[in-house]
Enzyme design. Structure first.
Site, PDB file in Angstrom:
ATOM      1  N   THR A   1      -0.972   0.220   6.854  1.00 16.08           N
ATOM      2  CA  THR A   1      -0.619  -0.787   5.854  1.00 16.08           C
ATOM      3  C   THR A   1      -0.553  -2.154   6.514  1.00 16.08           C
ATOM      4  O   THR A   1      -0.005  -2.291   7.611  1.00 16.08           O
ATOM      5  CB  THR A   1       0.718  -0.479   5.155  1.00 16.08           C
ATOM      6  OG1 THR A   1       1.125  -1.662   4.425  1.00 16.08           O
ATOM      7  CG2 THR A   1       1.822  -0.107   6.125  1.00 16.08           C
ATOM      8  N   GLY A   2      -1.095  -3.150   5.839  1.00 16.22           N
ATOM      9  CA  GLY A   2      -1.085  -4.502   6.383  1.00 16.22           C
ATOM     10  C   GLY A   2      -2.399  -5.184   6.081  1.00 16.22           C
ATOM     11  O   GLY A   2      -3.159  -4.720   5.232  1.00 16.22           O
TER      12      GLY A   2
ATOM     13  N   THR B   1       0.892  -1.171   0.000  1.00 16.52           N
ATOM     14  CA  THR B   1       0.000   0.000   0.000  1.00 16.52           C
ATOM     15  C   THR B   1       0.915   1.201   0.000  1.00 16.52           C
ATOM     16  O   THR B   1       2.092   1.072   0.330  1.00 16.52           O
ATOM     17  CB  THR B   1      -0.883  -0.003   1.283  1.00 16.52           C
ATOM     18  OG1 THR B   1      -1.921  -0.947   1.142  1.00 16.52           O
ATOM     19  CG2 THR B   1      -1.529   1.342   1.561  1.00 16.52           C
TER      20      THR B   1
ATOM     21  N   GLY C   1      -5.753  -5.715   5.752  1.00 13.74           N
ATOM     22  CA  GLY C   1      -6.810  -4.725   5.913  1.00 13.74           C
ATOM     23  C   GLY C   1      -7.924  -5.150   6.847  1.00 13.74           C
ATOM     24  O   GLY C   1      -8.481  -4.331   7.584  1.00 13.74           O
TER      25      GLY C   1
ATOM     26  N   ARG D   1     -13.710  -7.383  -3.136  1.00 14.19           N
ATOM     27  CA  ARG D   1     -13.171  -7.161  -1.783  1.00 14.19           C
ATOM     28  C   ARG D   1     -12.678  -5.716  -1.651  1.00 14.19           C
ATOM     29  O   ARG D   1     -11.950  -5.215  -2.491  1.00 14.19           O
ATOM     30  CB  ARG D   1     -12.017  -8.128  -1.524  1.00 14.19           C
ATOM     31  CG  ARG D   1     -11.376  -8.000  -0.115  1.00 14.19           C
ATOM     32  CD  ARG D   1     -10.135  -7.128  -0.124  1.00 14.19           C
ATOM     33  NE  ARG D   1      -9.388  -7.198   1.126  1.00 14.19           N
ATOM     34  CZ  ARG D   1      -8.339  -6.423   1.417  1.00 14.19           C
ATOM     35  NH1 ARG D   1      -7.926  -5.535   0.535  1.00 14.19           N
ATOM     36  NH2 ARG D   1      -7.713  -6.543   2.551  1.00 14.19           N
ATOM     37  N   VAL D   2     -13.105  -5.053  -0.594  1.00 18.97           N
ATOM     38  CA  VAL D   2     -12.596  -3.715  -0.288  1.00 18.97           C
ATOM     39  C   VAL D   2     -11.864  -3.807   1.035  1.00 18.97           C
ATOM     40  O   VAL D   2     -12.356  -4.429   1.983  1.00 18.97           O
ATOM     41  CB  VAL D   2     -13.753  -2.693  -0.205  1.00 18.97           C
ATOM     42  CG1 VAL D   2     -13.237  -1.333   0.236  1.00 18.97           C
ATOM     43  CG2 VAL D   2     -14.449  -2.577  -1.555  1.00 18.97           C
ATOM     44  N   GLY D   3     -10.677  -3.212   1.109  1.00 21.34           N
ATOM     45  CA  GLY D   3      -9.885  -3.287   2.339  1.00 21.34           C
ATOM     46  C   GLY D   3     -10.114  -2.092   3.254  1.00 21.34           C
ATOM     47  O   GLY D   3     -11.118  -1.380   3.152  1.00 21.34           O
ATOM     48  N   ASP D   4      -9.168  -1.881   4.128  1.00 25.77           N
ATOM     49  CA  ASP D   4      -9.272  -0.803   5.123  1.00 25.77           C
ATOM     50  C   ASP D   4      -8.970   0.580   4.548  1.00 25.77           C
ATOM     51  O   ASP D   4      -9.451   1.589   5.056  1.00 25.77           O
ATOM     52  CB  ASP D   4      -8.281  -1.071   6.258  1.00 25.77           C
ATOM     53  CG  ASP D   4      -6.840  -1.159   5.747  1.00 25.77           C
ATOM     54  OD1 ASP D   4      -6.607  -1.882   4.759  1.00 25.77           O
ATOM     55  OD2 ASP D   4      -5.956  -0.500   6.323  1.00 25.77           O
TER      56      ASP D   4
HETATM   57  N1  ASP Z   1      -4.172  -2.622   3.828  1.00 24.25           N
HETATM   58  C1  ASP Z   1      -4.164  -3.032   2.453  1.00 24.25           C
HETATM   59  C2  ASP Z   1      -5.397  -3.839   2.185  1.00 24.25           C
HETATM   60  O1  ASP Z   1      -5.723  -4.687   2.988  1.00 24.25           O
HETATM   61  C3  ASP Z   1      -2.955  -3.831   2.071  1.00 24.25           C
HETATM   62  C4  ASP Z   1      -1.633  -3.338   2.610  1.00 24.25           C
HETATM   63  O2  ASP Z   1      -1.576  -2.321   3.265  1.00 24.25           O
HETATM   64  O3  ASP Z   1      -0.598  -3.968   2.398  1.00 24.25           O
HETATM   65  O4  ASP Z   1      -6.014  -3.642   1.183  1.00 24.25           O
END
Ligand code: ASP
Length: 313
Positions: free
Chosen positions: A227-228, A176, A230, A204-207
């Site tokens: 980041t990580g 991200t 989500g 799929r929608v993340g954070d």
């Molecule tokens: N947070 C992002 C998601 O889950 C991915 C990431 O930050 O690496 O879409």
């Protein structure tokens, strides 16, 4: 107040140390430096934090080392679906987009939602139509594609077929980009942009585009970009949790961020990192993965890093 500060990240989806070639590390560091310079140029001449985070994230979206804009990962159908958000700490105005595939710079589409509509989050075709009306550049979906991300999708599918998806490296799975800033007037802003997770389900929608989860800015406390994995950021409403700890419990920025990244998020079971700037200019950049692409620029420091080294800007 300490003067303007900018912090950026290119995700905590990083290979274990030694897993990137020298050329790959240089490529990524070059991208981080370019983004820091773009954002710092705005802050240094007295510009707004909001414009600085947008400029930095646009530069990261344009760079293929990071999973956002060009270089975004593929979903399980072999398509890109990107999410982005931007937030202004002055008045909590915010804009976000989810599941878009044709806007060259998703963070600009998020800003268009913020400034041109009464809404906070638009998805898919509606978000793309708004971006077109706002005069933003649209591109063919394969403009975002790189061979490296295509190879990651094939590897993820092979691991999944063997029932081994949990063994995938952080780098294979995700990434991200994001930026947080405080400007000379003391205002805070945050922006985040992502391709999400390799091999994610379509839709799929993340954070990232969920205000209060992956992106948050409030002049009363902090600007934050996560980041990580989500899903764990959504379930712990991370950005707002950090704000609440600082506002209601009186925790410092560092205490709040460390408690969440090394405590709660670890307990929920996922790689996680974040960048945050407090209203006093304090900086926090914690991550619980092998590394995190990141950098800081201020009147007194300028550097980028992937693991624990620091390379001057
Ligand atoms: N947070 C992002 C998601 O889950 C991915 C990431 O930050 O690496 O879409």
């Amino acid at each position: 107040m300490s003067g303007p500060v900018l912090a950026i990240h290119g995700g905590c989806g990083v290979a274990p140390r030694g897993g990137l070639s020298d050329a790959q590390e240089r490529h990524a560091r070059g991208g981080l430096k370019g983004a820091l310079r773009a954002g710092w140029a705005v802050l240094d001449k007295g510009g707004a934090a909001l414009d600085a985070v947008e400029a930095a994230v646009v530069a990261l979206e344009e760079h293929t080392a990071f999973n956002a804009g060009r270089g975004a990962v593929f979903n399980s159908d072999g398509k890109h679906e990107m999410d982005a958000a931007i937030m202004d700490g002055r008045d909590l105005s915010a804009g976000a987009v989810g599941g878009i595939a044709r806007v060259r710079n998703p963070v600009r589409a998020a800003r268009a939602v913020m400034e041109r509509t009464d809404h906070v989050l638009l998805i898919g075709g509606g978000a793309e139509a708004l971006a077109a009306r706002a005069g933003l550049e649209l591109v063919a979906p394969d403009w975002f594609s790189t061979e490296e991300r295509r190879a990651s999708l094939l590897q993820m599918k092979a691991l999944q077929a063997k029932g081994d998806a949990s063994r995938a490296s952080e780098r294979l799975k995700h990434g991200t980009v994001g930026a947080v800033a405080i400007d000379r007037a003391g205002h805070l802003a945050a922006a985040t942009s992502t391709g999400g997770y390799t091999n994610k389900l379509p839709g799929r929608v993340g954070d990232t585009p969920l205000i209060g989860a992956g992106t948050y800015a409030n002049d009363a406390t902090l600007a934050y970009s996560g980041t990580g994995k989500g899903e764990i950021f959504i379930r712990s409403v991370l950005g707002h949790e950090l704000h609440a700890r600082m506002a209601y419990k009186g925790e410092s920025l560092a205490t709040a961020c460390d408690a969440m990244v090394f405590g709660e998020l670890k307990r929920l079971g996922g790689g996680a990192g974040l960048i945050a700037i407090g209203r006093d200019g304090a900086i926090a950049l914690p991550f619980n993965t092998a590394g995190m692409y990141r950098g800081v620029a201020s009147d007194s420091e300028g550097w980028v890093s992937i693991y624990d080294e620091r390379e001057p800007l």
